[in-house]
Motif scaffolding. Structure first.
Motif, PDB file in Angstrom:
ATOM      1  N   GLY A 137       9.648   1.972   4.809  1.00  0.00           N
ATOM      2  CA  GLY A 137       8.395   1.656   4.128  1.00  0.00           C
ATOM      3  C   GLY A 137       8.628   0.897   2.832  1.00  0.00           C
ATOM      4  N   ALA A 141       7.697  -3.077   2.288  1.00  0.00           N
ATOM      5  CA  ALA A 141       6.685  -3.386   1.273  1.00  0.00           C
ATOM      6  C   ALA A 141       7.216  -4.394   0.257  1.00  0.00           C
ATOM      7  N   LEU A 167      -1.332  -3.720  -2.707  1.00  0.00           N
ATOM      8  CA  LEU A 167      -1.590  -2.876  -1.540  1.00  0.00           C
ATOM      9  C   LEU A 167      -2.118  -3.687  -0.366  1.00  0.00           C
ATOM     10  N   ALA A 170       1.025  -5.410   1.040  1.00  0.00           N
ATOM     11  CA  ALA A 170       2.172  -4.595   1.463  1.00  0.00           C
ATOM     12  C   ALA A 170       1.814  -3.511   2.475  1.00  0.00           C
ATOM     13  N   ARG A 171       0.565  -3.045   2.493  1.00  0.00           N
ATOM     14  CA  ARG A 171       0.215  -1.898   3.337  1.00  0.00           C
ATOM     15  C   ARG A 171       0.511  -2.116   4.814  1.00  0.00           C
ATOM     16  N   ALA A 174       4.340  -1.923   5.365  1.00  0.00           N
ATOM     17  CA  ALA A 174       4.905  -0.600   5.125  1.00  0.00           C
ATOM     18  C   ALA A 174       4.538   0.379   6.232  1.00  0.00           C
ATOM     19  N   SER A 175       3.354   0.226   6.792  1.00  0.00           N
ATOM     20  CA  SER A 175       2.915   1.160   7.833  1.00  0.00           C
ATOM     21  C   SER A 175       3.767   1.063   9.089  1.00  0.00           C
ATOM     22  N   VAL A 229       5.733   7.540   3.563  1.00  0.00           N
ATOM     23  CA  VAL A 229       5.342   6.125   3.569  1.00  0.00           C
ATOM     24  C   VAL A 229       4.180   5.883   2.606  1.00  0.00           C
ATOM     25  N   LEU A 233       4.743   3.477  -0.685  1.00  0.00           N
ATOM     26  CA  LEU A 233       3.855   2.318  -0.798  1.00  0.00           C
ATOM     27  C   LEU A 233       3.120   2.319  -2.131  1.00  0.00           C
ATOM     28  N   GLU A 234       2.642   3.488  -2.538  1.00  0.00           N
ATOM     29  CA  GLU A 234       1.949   3.604  -3.822  1.00  0.00           C
ATOM     30  C   GLU A 234       2.893   3.293  -4.984  1.00  0.00           C
ATOM     31  N   ALA A 237       3.348  -0.436  -5.055  1.00  0.00           N
ATOM     32  CA  ALA A 237       2.128  -1.108  -5.506  1.00  0.00           C
ATOM     33  C   ALA A 237       1.916  -0.953  -7.005  1.00  0.00           C
TER      34      ALA A 237
END
Length: 244
Positions: A137, A141, A167, A170-171, A174-175, A229, A233-234, A237
């Protein structure tokens, strides 16, 4: 026993390791040396664990220390895979937030006892799953943000906050880190028979008991990896984990 421990097994392992490195080198994948080092490290580490685990399972202090060591190595490995700068230590959050609640729930409900033969394998499976999801992830990202930097800046120009613009880009990438776990769960029993299931069968458990334990492992891994993940991701971001 799934495989007999004989000299033939050692020869086959060595051949497969060299073959994997040779294929990586021949295809110019740039990972040949890493494959060899990973295989040798695995052999040394498993040998050491085999010698140590008999001692830690009977004492609470060494047991918890061993689990803490597993966690620390996972954080270091995941963080350094994502970034080479000092922001790597933020990997403690996605791995910890995914693993600690699940292990805590198992201990509180009595499904897992605080003894090595139960706690160490379960914790190891969950920590390993969180490590993989965090690495995939985080790397995906950051790679996506590097490639699509212009889209992030365009989003910010339209009024999005820095975090929200990152976000949006990248979301989706990353998912993808969730796909291996999802595919393993969707195809279990049809394409593969995972280790926990086979191990319990070899240990004398009934097929129903083995299936129930394997189902728990797969569902718990999906929960752990989803949390890992989401958090990595956060962190990316918000710029907590980044690359120069």
């Amino acid at each position: 026993m799934l495989l007999p421990v004989t000299p033939a097994l050692g020869v086959v392992l060595a051949v497969l390791l060299v073959f994997a490195a040779a294929v990586a080198a021949g295809a110019s994948l740039g990972r040949a040396r890493e494959i060899l080092v990973a295989g040798l490290r695995a052999a040394l580490q498993l040998g050491a664990v085999s010698l140590l685990i008999g001692g830690v399972v009977h004492s609470l202090g060494p047991l918890l220390g061993f689990v803490a060591l597993m966690f620390a190595v996972a954080v270091w490995t995941a963080g350094r895979r994502i970034t080479a700068n000092r922001t790597w230590w933020w990997a403690v959050l996605p791995i910890g937030a995914g693993v600690v609640p699940v292990v805590g729930l198992l201990l509180l409900t009595g499904l897992v006892e605080v003894r090595g033969l139960a706690l160490i394998p379960v914790a190891g499976i969950l920590i390993g799953g969180a490590l993989t999801a965090t690495v995939l992830g985080g790397r995906r990202a950051l790679d996506e943000l590097g490639i699509r930097r212009g889209e992030v800046e365009a989003g910010m120009a339209l009024g999005l906050l820095d975090r929200d613009a990152r976000l949006e880009v990248a979301r989706p990438a990353a998912s993808d880190a969730l796909l291996p776990g999802l595919d393993q769960t969707r195809t279990v029993g049809i394409v593969t028979l995972p280790g926990a299931f086979v191990g319990m069968l070899l240990g004398g458990a009934s097929p129903v008991e083995a299936g129930a334990v394997q189902l728990f492992v797969l569902v718990a891994l999906m929960a752990v990896q989803a949390v890992a993940v989401a958090l990595v991701l956060e962190l990316v971001a918000r710029g907590r984990m980044h690359r120069r």
